[in-house]
Structure formats: structure tokens, C-alpha cells
Motif scaffolding. Sequence first.
Motif, PDB file in Angstrom:
ATOM      1  N   MET A 170       0.705  -1.119   0.100  1.00  0.00           N
ATOM      2  CA  MET A 170      -0.024   0.116   0.112  1.00  0.00           C
ATOM      3  C   MET A 170       0.945   1.320  -0.041  1.00  0.00           C
ATOM      4  O   MET A 170       0.665   2.064  -0.915  1.00  0.00           O
ATOM      5  CB  MET A 170      -0.963  -0.161   1.273  1.00  0.00           C
ATOM      6  N   ALA A 171       1.867   1.168   0.820  1.00  0.00           N
ATOM      7  CA  ALA A 171       2.515   2.359   0.645  1.00  0.00           C
ATOM      8  C   ALA A 171       3.444   2.866  -0.520  1.00  0.00           C
ATOM      9  O   ALA A 171       3.482   3.895  -1.026  1.00  0.00           O
ATOM     10  CB  ALA A 171       3.831   2.340   1.904  1.00  0.00           C
ATOM     11  N   ALA A 172       3.720   1.778  -1.188  1.00  0.00           N
ATOM     12  CA  ALA A 172       4.530   1.959  -2.411  1.00  0.00           C
ATOM     13  C   ALA A 172       3.330   2.684  -3.429  1.00  0.00           C
ATOM     14  O   ALA A 172       4.000   3.437  -4.320  1.00  0.00           O
ATOM     15  CB  ALA A 172       4.838   0.510  -3.122  1.00  0.00           C
ATOM     16  N   GLY A 173       2.109   2.570  -3.275  1.00  0.00           N
ATOM     17  CA  GLY A 173       1.247   3.034  -4.150  1.00  0.00           C
ATOM     18  C   GLY A 173       0.317   4.262  -3.710  1.00  0.00           C
ATOM     19  O   GLY A 173      -0.536   4.746  -4.402  1.00  0.00           O
ATOM     20  N   ARG A 174       0.849   4.553  -2.500  1.00  0.00           N
ATOM     21  CA  ARG A 174       0.313   5.602  -2.106  1.00  0.00           C
ATOM     22  C   ARG A 174       0.127   7.179  -2.620  1.00  0.00           C
ATOM     23  O   ARG A 174      -1.046   7.580  -2.749  1.00  0.00           O
ATOM     24  CB  ARG A 174       0.826   5.992  -0.659  1.00  0.00           C
ATOM     25  N   ASP A 175       1.247   7.345  -3.322  1.00  0.00           N
ATOM     26  CA  ASP A 175       1.105   8.661  -4.053  1.00  0.00           C
ATOM     27  C   ASP A 175       0.337   8.500  -5.458  1.00  0.00           C
ATOM     28  O   ASP A 175      -0.311   9.574  -5.844  1.00  0.00           O
ATOM     29  CB  ASP A 175       2.502   9.106  -4.526  1.00  0.00           C
ATOM     30  N   GLU A 176       0.402   7.487  -6.100  1.00  0.00           N
ATOM     31  CA  GLU A 176      -0.699   7.097  -7.200  1.00  0.00           C
ATOM     32  C   GLU A 176      -2.099   7.191  -6.844  1.00  0.00           C
ATOM     33  O   GLU A 176      -2.689   7.983  -7.546  1.00  0.00           O
ATOM     34  CB  GLU A 176      -0.220   5.575  -7.861  1.00  0.00           C
ATOM     35  N   LEU A 177      -2.482   6.700  -5.714  1.00  0.00           N
ATOM     36  CA  LEU A 177      -3.930   6.626  -5.087  1.00  0.00           C
ATOM     37  C   LEU A 177      -4.059   8.445  -4.936  1.00  0.00           C
ATOM     38  O   LEU A 177      -5.242   8.675  -5.006  1.00  0.00           O
ATOM     39  CB  LEU A 177      -3.928   5.803  -3.926  1.00  0.00           C
ATOM     40  N   ASN A 178      -3.286   8.915  -4.261  1.00  0.00           N
ATOM     41  CA  ASN A 178      -3.433  10.349  -3.803  1.00  0.00           C
ATOM     42  C   ASN A 178      -3.392  11.197  -5.284  1.00  0.00           C
ATOM     43  O   ASN A 178      -4.336  12.104  -5.175  1.00  0.00           O
ATOM     44  CB  ASN A 178      -2.323  10.850  -3.173  1.00  0.00           C
ATOM     45  N   ARG A 179      -2.972  10.918  -6.264  1.00  0.00           N
ATOM     46  CA  ARG A 179      -2.830  11.562  -7.462  1.00  0.00           C
ATOM     47  C   ARG A 179      -4.172  11.164  -8.225  1.00  0.00           C
ATOM     48  O   ARG A 179      -4.811  12.276  -8.811  1.00  0.00           O
ATOM     49  CB  ARG A 179      -1.797  11.045  -8.414  1.00  0.00           C
ATOM     50  N   ILE A 180      -4.744   9.755  -8.278  1.00  0.00           N
ATOM     51  CA  ILE A 180      -5.753   9.557  -9.274  1.00  0.00           C
ATOM     52  C   ILE A 180      -7.198   9.928  -8.581  1.00  0.00           C
ATOM     53  O   ILE A 180      -7.960   9.960  -9.212  1.00  0.00           O
ATOM     54  CB  ILE A 180      -5.722   8.091  -9.899  1.00  0.00           C
ATOM     55  N   ASN A 181      -7.297  10.070  -7.195  1.00  0.00           N
ATOM     56  CA  ASN A 181      -8.538  10.122  -6.806  1.00  0.00           C
ATOM     57  C   ASN A 181      -8.975  11.543  -6.656  1.00  0.00           C
ATOM     58  O   ASN A 181      -8.198  12.356  -5.910  1.00  0.00           O
ATOM     59  CB  ASN A 181      -8.693   9.356  -5.268  1.00  0.00           C
ATOM     60  N   VAL A 182      -9.867  11.815  -7.561  1.00  0.00           N
ATOM     61  CA  VAL A 182     -10.258  13.039  -7.689  1.00  0.00           C
ATOM     62  C   VAL A 182     -11.689  13.562  -7.348  1.00  0.00           C
ATOM     63  O   VAL A 182     -12.441  14.568  -7.543  1.00  0.00           O
ATOM     64  CB  VAL A 182     -10.037  13.700  -8.945  1.00  0.00           C
ATOM     65  N   PHE A 183     -12.508  12.639  -6.955  1.00  0.00           N
ATOM     66  CA  PHE A 183     -14.025  12.453  -6.898  1.00  0.00           C
ATOM     67  C   PHE A 183     -14.411  12.326  -5.361  1.00  0.00           C
ATOM     68  O   PHE A 183     -13.806  11.245  -4.822  1.00  0.00           O
ATOM     69  CB  PHE A 183     -14.837  11.519  -7.599  1.00  0.00           C
ATOM     70  N   PRO A 184     -15.166  13.153  -4.625  1.00  0.00           N
ATOM     71  CA  PRO A 184     -15.883  14.084  -4.903  1.00  0.00           C
ATOM     72  C   PRO A 184     -14.942  15.349  -5.380  1.00  0.00           C
ATOM     73  O   PRO A 184     -15.146  16.361  -5.909  1.00  0.00           O
ATOM     74  CB  PRO A 184     -16.865  14.416  -4.147  1.00  0.00           C
ATOM     75  N   VAL A 185     -13.639  15.379  -4.497  1.00  0.00           N
ATOM     76  CA  VAL A 185     -12.695  16.489  -4.622  1.00  0.00           C
ATOM     77  C   VAL A 185     -11.259  15.994  -4.699  1.00  0.00           C
ATOM     78  O   VAL A 185     -11.172  15.106  -4.223  1.00  0.00           O
ATOM     79  CB  VAL A 185     -12.919  17.792  -3.371  1.00  0.00           C
TER      80      VAL A 185
END
Length: 133
Positions: free
Chosen positions: A1-16
Motif C-alpha cells: 500500500m505504501a508503494a502505491g500511496r502517491d499514485e492513489l493520492n494522484r488519481i482519486n479526484v472525486f468528489p474533490v
Amino acid sequence: MAAGRDELNRINVFPVPDGDTGTNMCLTLRAVAGALRDLGDGRASLPLPDVAETMAQASVRGARGNSGMMLSQFLIGFRDGIGQRLRADARQLAAAIGLGFERLQASLDEPMEGTRPLRRQDGPAARSICASS
């Protein structure tokens, strides 16, 4: 999970696009991992109900943000699905996962199509795949 944290932060844009979904999920999972480490000495296998209960309780206490809350709801349902079974076969595991998703869905006030972790029409297919493994 830690390895993908930045990518999840980047792609999750809904609802904000708040940029913290991956971080919150990672912190919640760290709380679960810490509780599991504290549960046993690492030398002996632990009873499945104890593991499921520890995961559920640690995720509730350690939940961060919406994603952490959602994970905790899933793990509570999973724990309920495991019940007092000391062992679970593929079908029982699939059923427990299904209960986890049902608990998660029930916890959402106004889920919107496309934002739910598993769409209702996909649920039976996913459980079927798990059960046939």
C-alpha cells in the motif's frame, strides 16, 4: 500500500481532489498491521476469529479519512462473515468478503455510481470467481 500511496493520492479526484486517499488508506492499514503484530508472537498460527476481530477493531480505531472509514466497515463485515470459524474454505472466504462489501455499501449515505468499490451488479460475479478458486 505504501508503494502505491502517491499514485492513489494522484488519481482519486472525486468528489474533490484532496490528495490524501492513499495516505489515509496507508495509515489505516498501518494501524491494522501494528495490531496484528501485537496479537501474536509470530511463532504460532492464530485463530481466524481473533485475526478478523483484531483487524476490524484496529481499523475502526486507526481509520483516517473516508477511505479508512470505508476499509473499517469492510473489515467489520468480513469479521462478521468469518464468525467463529477456525478455518475457512474458498466459498466461506468469498461469503465473508461479500458480507464485507455489503457492510461497506450499507455504511454509505448516498453512494454514487462509479465511486462505489464494487458495483452491485459485479458482486455476484466477483463472489463466484472467488468461490470457484
